[in-house]
Design an enzyme around this catalytic site. Structure first.
Site, mmCIF file in Angstrom:
data_model
loop_
_atom_site.group_PDB
_atom_site.id
_atom_site.type_symbol
_atom_site.label_atom_id
_atom_site.label_comp_id
_atom_site.label_asym_id
_atom_site.label_seq_id
_atom_site.Cartn_x
_atom_site.Cartn_y
_atom_site.Cartn_z
ATOM 1 C CB SER A 198 -9.323 -3.038 -10.396
ATOM 2 O OG SER A 198 -10.180 -4.138 -10.589
ATOM 3 C CB SER B 129 -5.420 1.966 -12.685
ATOM 4 O OG SER B 129 -6.525 1.498 -13.409
ATOM 5 C CG ASP B 130 -3.676 -4.560 -13.621
ATOM 6 O OD1 ASP B 130 -2.470 -4.359 -13.882
ATOM 7 O OD2 ASP B 130 -4.303 -5.542 -14.061
ATOM 8 C CB THR B 131 -6.622 -2.373 -17.969
ATOM 9 O OG1 THR B 131 -7.006 -1.123 -17.410
ATOM 10 C CG2 THR B 131 -7.632 -2.772 -19.045
ATOM 11 C CE LYS C 21 -0.183 -2.423 -11.888
ATOM 12 N NZ LYS C 21 -0.941 -1.970 -13.071
#
Length: 193
Positions: free
Chosen positions: A113, A76-78, A59
């Site tokens: 992250s 961010s990524d979850t 991203k």
């Protein structure tokens, strides 16, 4: 507190998540939102935080060559990691039901992250929280899906919603991480800039 320290930076949050945007407001930060569509595909060999690290970097990298000297880009990524499988956002109500059924009476991990990118460097931090659900009846799951429609959430639930109040029996680690951003780690990182 942090706002003055970060005054030299233009903070760019590349996230459409209303929860992440609210966290940044609640951290009392000045920021702008800049979103680019990214196809969130990752190599199937990746596991756990390798997936969220990869996607948060993916991203951020779409902004390569666009950042100014004072820009600080945050992506961010979850994911929900359960039984060695990543659970993202459900495609439909049926998949959401199946996801919640698999989380019922089980412990899973929520992994986030966060990537910080400037013109000169890129760093990624991550956080893992363990969440344990009580046994959820089919009726409970259907009620939640019908009334809260959590189809934009990894793992098909929001811990801050009704299901979190009645379904979560234990949490080990950062609560805000389960909502999509480990705010304490983000604050700590930004404080050290």
């Amino acid at each position: 507190m942090l706002k003055n320290k970060l005054a030299p930076y233009r903070i760019i949050l590349a996230s459409g998540s209303p929860r992440r945007q609210q966290f940044f407001r609640d951290l009392d930060l000045d920021f702008e939102i800049r979103i680019k569509e990214v196809e969130e595909i990752f190599p199937t060999t990746l596991k756990g935080e390798e997936i969220t690290n990869y996607l948060s970097l993916l991203k951020a990298n779409v902004f390569e060559g666009e950042l100014q000297d004072n820009d600080l880009l945050i992506t961010s990524d979850t994911i929900v990691w359960h039984k060695n499988t990543p659970l993202g956002k459900p495609k439909d109500a049926q998949e959401a039901f199946e996801i919640l059924k698999s989380l019922s009476n089980n412990t899973h991990e929520v992994i986030t992250s966060v990537c910080f990118k400037t013109k000169k460097k890129t760093e990624v931090i991550s956080e893992t929280t363990k969440v344990t659900f009580n046994a959820l009846s089919d009726e409970t799951i259907h009620y939640y899906l019908d009334n809260y429609q959590p189809f934009d959430k990894a793992g098909a639930y929001g811990i801050q919603e009704w299901i979190g109040y009645i379904g979560v029996s234990k949490i080990e680690g950062s609560y805000t991480n389960v909502m999509g951003l480990p705010t304490d780690k983000v604050f700590e990182y930004l404080s050290q800039l």
